[in-house]
Design a protein around this motif. Structure first.
Motif, mmCIF file in Angstrom:
data_model
loop_
_atom_site.group_PDB
_atom_site.id
_atom_site.type_symbol
_atom_site.label_atom_id
_atom_site.label_comp_id
_atom_site.label_asym_id
_atom_site.label_seq_id
_atom_site.Cartn_x
_atom_site.Cartn_y
_atom_site.Cartn_z
ATOM 1 N N PHE A 142 0.824 -1.201 0.000
ATOM 2 C CA PHE A 142 0.000 0.000 0.000
ATOM 3 C C PHE A 142 0.861 1.255 0.000
ATOM 4 O O PHE A 142 2.014 1.238 0.448
ATOM 5 N N ILE A 143 0.274 2.361 -0.463
ATOM 6 C CA ILE A 143 0.820 3.685 -0.223
ATOM 7 C C ILE A 143 0.346 4.145 1.150
ATOM 8 O O ILE A 143 -0.810 3.942 1.520
ATOM 9 N N GLU A 144 1.215 4.784 1.907
ATOM 10 C CA GLU A 144 0.870 5.257 3.238
ATOM 11 C C GLU A 144 -0.387 6.128 3.204
ATOM 12 O O GLU A 144 -0.501 7.072 2.419
ATOM 13 N N GLY A 145 -1.365 5.781 4.049
ATOM 14 C CA GLY A 145 -2.582 6.564 4.154
ATOM 15 C C GLY A 145 -3.590 6.342 3.053
ATOM 16 O O GLY A 145 -4.634 6.998 3.011
ATOM 17 N N ASN A 146 -3.316 5.405 2.145
ATOM 18 C CA ASN A 146 -4.213 5.141 1.011
ATOM 19 C C ASN A 146 -4.748 3.718 1.123
ATOM 20 O O ASN A 146 -3.979 2.761 1.115
ATOM 21 N N SER A 147 -6.065 3.578 1.232
ATOM 22 C CA SER A 147 -6.661 2.251 1.395
ATOM 23 C C SER A 147 -6.889 1.544 0.064
ATOM 24 O O SER A 147 -7.199 0.352 0.032
ATOM 25 N N ASN A 148 -6.725 2.268 -1.045
ATOM 26 C CA ASN A 148 -6.917 1.671 -2.371
ATOM 27 C C ASN A 148 -5.552 1.322 -2.963
ATOM 28 O O ASN A 148 -4.767 2.203 -3.301
ATOM 29 N N ASN A 149 -5.277 0.030 -3.052
ATOM 30 C CA ASN A 149 -3.978 -0.392 -3.584
ATOM 31 C C ASN A 149 -4.134 -1.233 -4.854
ATOM 32 O O ASN A 149 -3.283 -2.078 -5.157
ATOM 33 N N GLU A 150 -5.200 -1.005 -5.594
ATOM 34 C CA GLU A 150 -5.497 -1.847 -6.757
ATOM 35 C C GLU A 150 -4.361 -1.826 -7.777
ATOM 36 O O GLU A 150 -3.979 -2.877 -8.314
ATOM 37 N N ASP A 151 -3.813 -0.655 -8.044
ATOM 38 C CA ASP A 151 -2.723 -0.581 -9.024
ATOM 39 C C ASP A 151 -1.514 -1.400 -8.582
ATOM 40 O O ASP A 151 -0.912 -2.135 -9.374
ATOM 41 N N LEU A 152 -1.158 -1.266 -7.296
ATOM 42 C CA LEU A 152 0.002 -2.002 -6.801
ATOM 43 C C LEU A 152 -0.271 -3.498 -6.751
ATOM 44 O O LEU A 152 0.620 -4.311 -7.038
ATOM 45 N N GLU A 153 -1.490 -3.893 -6.406
ATOM 46 C CA GLU A 153 -1.846 -5.314 -6.407
ATOM 47 C C GLU A 153 -1.736 -5.890 -7.813
ATOM 48 O O GLU A 153 -1.213 -6.993 -8.014
ATOM 49 N N ASN A 154 -2.233 -5.154 -8.785
ATOM 50 C CA ASN A 154 -2.158 -5.627 -10.171
ATOM 51 C C ASN A 154 -0.716 -5.707 -10.655
ATOM 52 O O ASN A 154 -0.342 -6.635 -11.390
ATOM 53 N N TRP A 155 0.074 -4.727 -10.239
ATOM 54 C CA TRP A 155 1.462 -4.675 -10.693
ATOM 55 C C TRP A 155 2.283 -5.815 -10.102
ATOM 56 O O TRP A 155 2.830 -6.652 -10.813
ATOM 57 N N TYR A 156 2.347 -5.885 -8.781
ATOM 58 C CA TYR A 156 3.181 -6.896 -8.139
ATOM 59 C C TYR A 156 2.551 -8.282 -8.161
ATOM 60 O O TYR A 156 3.235 -9.276 -7.927
ATOM 61 N N GLY A 157 1.257 -8.350 -8.448
ATOM 62 C CA GLY A 157 0.597 -9.646 -8.572
ATOM 63 C C GLY A 157 0.721 -10.262 -9.941
ATOM 64 O O GLY A 157 0.281 -11.399 -10.161
ATOM 65 N N SER A 158 1.352 -9.544 -10.870
ATOM 66 C CA SER A 158 1.537 -10.079 -12.219
ATOM 67 C C SER A 158 2.441 -11.314 -12.206
ATOM 68 O O SER A 158 3.365 -11.431 -11.402
ATOM 69 N N ARG A 159 2.199 -12.215 -13.119
ATOM 70 C CA ARG A 159 3.020 -13.431 -13.237
ATOM 71 C C ARG A 159 4.473 -13.106 -13.534
ATOM 72 O O ARG A 159 5.371 -13.908 -13.260
ATOM 73 N N ALA A 160 4.733 -11.919 -14.086
ATOM 74 C CA ALA A 160 6.105 -11.542 -14.402
ATOM 75 C C ALA A 160 6.978 -11.467 -13.154
ATOM 76 O O ALA A 160 8.189 -11.682 -13.214
ATOM 77 N N PHE A 161 6.366 -11.195 -12.002
ATOM 78 C CA PHE A 161 7.128 -11.063 -10.764
ATOM 79 C C PHE A 161 7.194 -12.371 -9.975
ATOM 80 O O PHE A 161 7.981 -12.488 -9.035
ATOM 81 N N ASN A 162 6.328 -13.317 -10.281
ATOM 82 C CA ASN A 162 6.377 -14.641 -9.674
ATOM 83 C C ASN A 162 6.181 -14.610 -8.154
ATOM 84 O O ASN A 162 6.737 -15.428 -7.421
ATOM 85 N N ASN A 163 5.409 -13.634 -7.664
ATOM 86 C CA ASN A 163 5.099 -13.599 -6.233
ATOM 87 C C ASN A 163 3.975 -14.580 -5.915
ATOM 88 O O ASN A 163 3.158 -14.910 -6.774
ATOM 89 N N VAL A 164 3.928 -15.040 -4.673
ATOM 90 C CA VAL A 164 2.946 -16.031 -4.245
ATOM 91 C C VAL A 164 2.201 -15.479 -3.036
ATOM 92 O O VAL A 164 2.791 -14.845 -2.158
ATOM 93 N N TYR A 165 0.876 -15.762 -2.967
ATOM 94 C CA TYR A 165 0.046 -15.275 -1.872
ATOM 95 C C TYR A 165 -0.663 -16.457 -1.226
ATOM 96 O O TYR A 165 -1.219 -17.302 -1.913
ATOM 97 N N SER A 166 -0.634 -16.505 0.131
ATOM 98 C CA SER A 166 -1.212 -17.645 0.820
ATOM 99 C C SER A 166 -1.751 -17.221 2.184
ATOM 100 O O SER A 166 -1.499 -16.109 2.653
ATOM 101 N N LYS A 167 -2.508 -18.134 2.826
ATOM 102 C CA LYS A 167 -3.061 -17.901 4.155
ATOM 103 C C LYS A 167 -2.776 -19.109 5.058
ATOM 104 O O LYS A 167 -3.628 -19.542 5.814
ATOM 105 N N GLY A 168 -1.573 -19.618 5.015
ATOM 106 C CA GLY A 168 -1.258 -20.823 5.775
ATOM 107 C C GLY A 168 -0.817 -20.519 7.196
ATOM 108 O O GLY A 168 -0.091 -19.551 7.445
ATOM 109 N N PRO A 169 -1.219 -21.331 8.169
ATOM 110 C CA PRO A 169 -0.740 -21.159 9.549
ATOM 111 C C PRO A 169 0.749 -21.464 9.643
ATOM 112 O O PRO A 169 1.309 -22.193 8.811
#
Length: 434
Positions: A376-403
């Motif tokens: 997120f950007i500090e103080g900004n609750s809308n992070n759609e652009d950053l989610e789309n950017w860093y969530g792209s397959r080009a970056f190969n990031n992974v998201y999970s909810k594991g204990p």
């Protein structure tokens, strides 16, 4: 941000990046925390001191394992002197005088512990608490981005000569010595005017200094503070710091590899406590923007917030971001793990989201786990652009909810924890010999 700009940037990035398929987080065929680290240091008795260190050390000195040393007041190693410390040596920071040790610019520390015999800096108290003593300062003549090449430490150190607390210069490859297999426990004394000391402060330290296998635990200030300089930190561990685990400032050039930051929602100071706090210069009136800008190159980090009830701790406000990235900072993190934060990352609100800024801030092949929000950007609750950017397959990031129990080999052990990932029930390992 316009979508066409994001699309163009993603295409360029995908064409110019070869994605490495190595495991994420701390690596090693064996758990490299064994046996030199200690996660219950208050249970260890070190005996009474047999030697006192005080004032100024002006000739080459060796500290021997057979003795236990007491740091009384602010101790300075000066005049191009070398302080050598044998493996297994114990140095106690005096509680009453809040002892500290400073290796002044031009002097050297040779603290070569061993995996089975680490060097230990700890509190002189029988019942130890964060902030019992000062901490360890190493000063060199590597560059900062301050207007003047030479700066002084603003911690209220009791020095008779300003040269003893000066750092910075033009020698990026300067050598301040060796820290290997060293533990620093219960440091971070509080001062009325200057705030808290850090566990280990590296100010203007150059690239020829050897820094690996260093643990700071239960520090009342920052565990590690890097002020300018050019350093490579390998197998560094911060455990339950009250402030930040790694704070970088004044144009620090830092390569951080195979290292840990372990936070607890029940251990924090007055300010926000983060794993990584990367600033270009928090005194903009004293900086020169065309000089070194803070650069962090991080690989195989594990940043974890240990909680028995993460949802509840988040609900009552005990959890914040793992990483804060300031304006004009270059920050690149690869094959790392960020687990249990709200959110994972915050950018300074002065950072404009465009091709120039996103080229300086990279998250690649990184595992975001159990985070309430990612970037997120500090103080900004809308992070759609950053989610789309860093969530792209080009970056190969992974998201999970594991204990934690299904994510790490053994994150809850206080005797011999193991923070390597479990992937298909196989521990994350390095492709090279550890």
């Amino acid at each position: 941000m316009k979508k066409i700009n994001l699309t163009t940037l993603l295409v360029i990035f995908a064409l110019s990046t070869i994605t490495a398929q190595q495991e994420k987080g701390v690596t090693g065929y064996e758990n490299w925390l064994n046996p030199w680290t200690e996660f219950k240091p208050n249970k260890t008795e070190y005996g009474k001191p047999t030697q006192i260190l005080s004032g100024t050390i002006t000739k080459d000195t060796k500290l021997n394992k057979r003795d236990t040393y007491l740091l009384v007041g602010d101790v300075f190693v000066t005049d191009s002197t070398t302080l050598k410390i044998e493996p297994g040596t114990v140095i106690l920071g005096d509680f009453k005088s809040k002892g500290s040790l400073t290796i002044s610019n031009g002097s050297t520390i040779i603290a070569e512990g061993e995996s089975t015999d680490p060097i230990i800096f700890t509190s002189s108290q029988s019942v130890k608490q964060p902030g019992d003593w000062g901490g360890l300062f190493i000063l060199g003549d590597a560059p900062t981005n301050n207007i003047k090449n030479a700066s002084t430490l603003n911690y209220g150190l009791d020095s008779s000569d300003v040269n003893h607390i000066s750092y910075g210069g033009d020698n990026a490859e300067s050598n301040s010595g060796i820290l290997q297999y060293v533990r620093i426990e219960y440091a971070g004394k509080r001062t009325k005017e200057y705030g808290y000391f850090n566990g280990l402060t590296l100010a203007g330290v150059g690239s020829e200094t050897i820094l690996d296998n260093v643990m700071v635990s239960f520090c009342e200030g920052n565990s590690f503070s890097i002020l300018g300089g050019a350093v490579s930190l390998d197998k560094f561990v911060s455990y339950k710091s009250s402030a930040n685990d790694y704070k970088l400032n004044y144009g620090a050039q830092c390569v951080l590899t195979n290292s840990l930051a372990i936070k607890s929602p029940y251990v924090s100071g007055q300010g926000t406590s983060r794993c990584i706090y990367a600033l270009n210069n928090d005194e903009p009136q004293k900086t020169v923007l065309d000089k070194n800008r803070t650069l962090v190159q991080a690989n195989n980090l594990t940043l974890i917030n240990l909680s028995n009830d993460l949802d509840y701790d988040i609900q009552i406000g005990l959890v914040n971001e793992a990483i804060f990235i300031g304006e004009n900072v270059t920050f690149k993190i690869h094959e790392s793990v960020i687990s249990g934060f709200k959110p994972a990352v915050i950018f300074d609100n002065n950072i404009t989201i465009n091709s120039e800024s996103l080229d300086r801030i990279e998250f690649t092949s990184t595992y975001f786990n159990n985070c309430i929000g990612n970037i997120f950007i500090e103080g900004n609750s809308n992070n759609e652009d950053l989610e789309n950017w860093y969530g792209s397959r080009a970056f190969n990031n992974v998201y999970s909810k594991g204990p934690d129990s299904e994510t790490f080999i053994d994150a809850t052990s206080t005797k011999r924890p193991d923070f390597r990932l479990i992937i298909n029930k196989i521990a994350a390992s390095s492709t090279n010999d550890d």
